[in-house]
Structures are given as structure tokens and as C-alpha cells.
Design a protein around this motif. Structure first.
Motif, short mmCIF file in Angstrom:
data_model
loop_
_atom_site.label_atom_id
_atom_site.label_comp_id
_atom_site.label_asym_id
_atom_site.label_seq_id
_atom_site.Cartn_x
_atom_site.Cartn_y
_atom_site.Cartn_z
N LEU A 40 0.73 -1.13 0.03
CA LEU A 40 0.00 0.06 0.06
C LEU A 40 0.65 1.17 0.13
O LEU A 40 1.81 1.37 0.77
CB LEU A 40 -0.82 -0.18 1.17
CG LEU A 40 -1.89 1.01 1.27
CD1 LEU A 40 -3.10 0.70 1.95
CD2 LEU A 40 -1.43 2.31 2.24
N TRP A 41 0.58 2.10 -0.78
CA TRP A 41 1.31 3.32 -1.01
C TRP A 41 0.17 4.64 -1.06
O TRP A 41 -0.77 4.37 -1.59
CB TRP A 41 2.00 3.47 -2.17
CG TRP A 41 2.66 5.04 -2.58
CD1 TRP A 41 4.07 5.08 -2.12
CD2 TRP A 41 2.01 6.25 -2.91
NE1 TRP A 41 4.35 6.69 -2.73
CE2 TRP A 41 3.22 7.13 -2.99
CE3 TRP A 41 0.85 6.48 -3.44
CZ2 TRP A 41 2.98 8.30 -3.27
CZ3 TRP A 41 0.48 7.99 -3.78
CH2 TRP A 41 1.76 8.69 -3.74
N ALA A 42 0.56 5.44 0.16
CA ALA A 42 -0.50 6.64 0.47
C ALA A 42 0.16 7.91 0.79
O ALA A 42 1.28 7.96 1.41
CB ALA A 42 -1.32 5.99 1.38
N GLU A 43 -0.21 9.05 -0.04
CA GLU A 43 0.15 10.29 0.38
C GLU A 43 -1.02 11.36 0.14
O GLU A 43 -1.65 11.23 -0.40
CB GLU A 43 1.17 10.75 -0.50
CG GLU A 43 2.05 11.92 -0.52
CD GLU A 43 2.88 12.43 -1.44
OE1 GLU A 43 4.14 12.24 -1.19
OE2 GLU A 43 2.63 12.26 -2.68
N LYS A 44 -1.05 12.10 1.60
CA LYS A 44 -1.97 13.20 1.86
C LYS A 44 -3.42 12.70 1.73
O LYS A 44 -4.29 13.44 1.02
CB LYS A 44 -1.56 14.41 0.62
CG LYS A 44 -0.38 15.11 0.87
CD LYS A 44 0.11 16.04 -0.16
CE LYS A 44 1.40 16.55 0.33
NZ LYS A 44 1.97 17.64 -0.63
N VAL A 45 -3.78 11.66 2.21
CA VAL A 45 -5.15 11.08 2.33
C VAL A 45 -5.50 10.70 3.62
O VAL A 45 -4.77 10.42 4.24
CB VAL A 45 -5.22 10.10 1.28
CG1 VAL A 45 -5.27 10.53 -0.38
CG2 VAL A 45 -4.46 8.76 1.33
N GLY A 46 -6.72 10.45 3.75
CA GLY A 46 -7.23 9.84 5.04
C GLY A 46 -8.00 8.41 4.73
O GLY A 46 -8.71 8.59 3.79
N PHE A 47 -7.75 7.47 5.36
CA PHE A 47 -8.48 6.33 5.06
C PHE A 47 -8.26 5.19 6.29
O PHE A 47 -7.76 5.54 7.33
CB PHE A 47 -7.72 5.62 3.80
CG PHE A 47 -6.47 5.19 4.10
CD1 PHE A 47 -5.86 3.94 4.22
CD2 PHE A 47 -5.53 6.31 3.76
CE1 PHE A 47 -4.59 3.68 4.72
CE2 PHE A 47 -4.03 5.76 3.79
CZ PHE A 47 -3.56 4.56 4.25
N GLU A 48 -9.06 4.38 6.18
CA GLU A 48 -9.22 3.13 7.08
C GLU A 48 -8.98 1.62 6.65
O GLU A 48 -9.46 1.31 5.56
CB GLU A 48 -10.43 3.07 7.93
CG GLU A 48 -10.58 2.34 9.10
CD GLU A 48 -11.67 2.38 9.81
OE1 GLU A 48 -12.11 1.58 10.89
OE2 GLU A 48 -12.65 3.31 9.55
N ILE A 49 -8.14 0.97 7.15
CA ILE A 49 -7.97 -0.34 6.84
C ILE A 49 -8.43 -1.28 8.14
O ILE A 49 -7.64 -1.25 9.11
CB ILE A 49 -6.36 -0.55 6.35
CG1 ILE A 49 -6.01 0.54 5.45
CG2 ILE A 49 -6.40 -2.06 6.06
CD1 ILE A 49 -6.47 0.18 4.03
#
Length: 129
Positions: free
Chosen positions: A73-82
Motif C-alpha cells: 500500500l502506498w499513500a500520500e496526503k489522504v485519510g483512510f481506514e484499513i
């Protein structure tokens, strides 16, 4: 949401432990990691991922961009839930074998990380944040 067998009427009836739902980076020749996806999951702002296995990401490149980071998983400047997910067998050269996060608001709950690795130029086999 993962974990469905196919006959459920409500999402509460799913069983993600019994009914594995796999998101795989092994998109080319089976078991040949050199043609796998750099990142298996790139979440959108506000997204929820629940009940999946994320495996076989292969972030192998050492460029000035992010192709060598965050194989699962790659993420930048976001909000999320796993939730209720397993990250397994992901490999990143520059860091974050399973997960790479930069300036995110992320929540991980009831997740398993196994057999994730990083290369000689990176760190954090599981999560880099």
C-alpha cells in the motif's frame, strides 16, 4: 469489503477468515516477481478497505519517484481506514515493504503483517510512516 462466499444477503454475514479475498500484485507471469505491480493498493481519501489479503507487491525501482516504496500500500496526503486485512509477501527497495505513508491520517485495526521486506536502500519491512 472482502470475505464473501457469494450467498450472503448482508455484509455482516461475510467471513473474511474463511473466504479469503486476495488483492495481488502478481499480475503478469505467476510467481515471477519482476513483473508484479509496484503498489497493490493506492487508497483514495475517505476510503475503507476491509477483509482483504494484500500480497505480492514488488516496489523494485530506485528512482527519484515512489516506485520503490510501499509495495502493498502506498499513500500520500489522504485519510483512510484499513480493517481486518493481512499484508503478506510484499517487497520494497526503498522502504515500507507492506505500507508506505506520507502525510496521511490512517487507521489500521485488526491487521496482520507477515513476510514483508525492504531492500538495502530502505527501512521498515512492515510500515514506513
Amino acid at each position: 469489503m472482502g470475505g464473501f462466499a457469494g450467498g450472503e444477503i448482508n455484509s455482516s454475514e461475510r467471513n473474511f477468515s474463511t473466504n479469503e479475498t486476495i488483492l495481488s500484485g502478481d499480475i503478469g507471469v505467476t510467481d515471477k516477481d519482476t513483473d508484479n505491480s509496484f503498489h497493490v493498493v493506492v487508497p483514495l481519501d475517505g476510503s475503507v478497505l476491509d477483509g482483504f489479503i494484500i500480497e505480492d507487491g514488488n516496489a523494485t525501482e530506485n528512482y527519484s519517484d515512489d516506485r520503490g516504496k510501499g509495495a502493498g500500500l502506498w499513500a500520500e496526503k489522504v485519510g483512510f481506514e484499513i480493517r481486518n486485512c493481512e499484508f503478506r509477501n510484499n517487497w520494497a527497495l526503498q522502504g515500507g515493504g507492506a505500507v508506505w505513508l506520507s502525510e496521511v491520517n490512517a487507521t489500521f485495526s485488526n491487521c496482520i503483517f507477515s513476510f514483508n521486506q525492504t531492500g538495502g536502500t530502505g527501512s521498515a519491512g512492515a510500515i514506513w510512516s
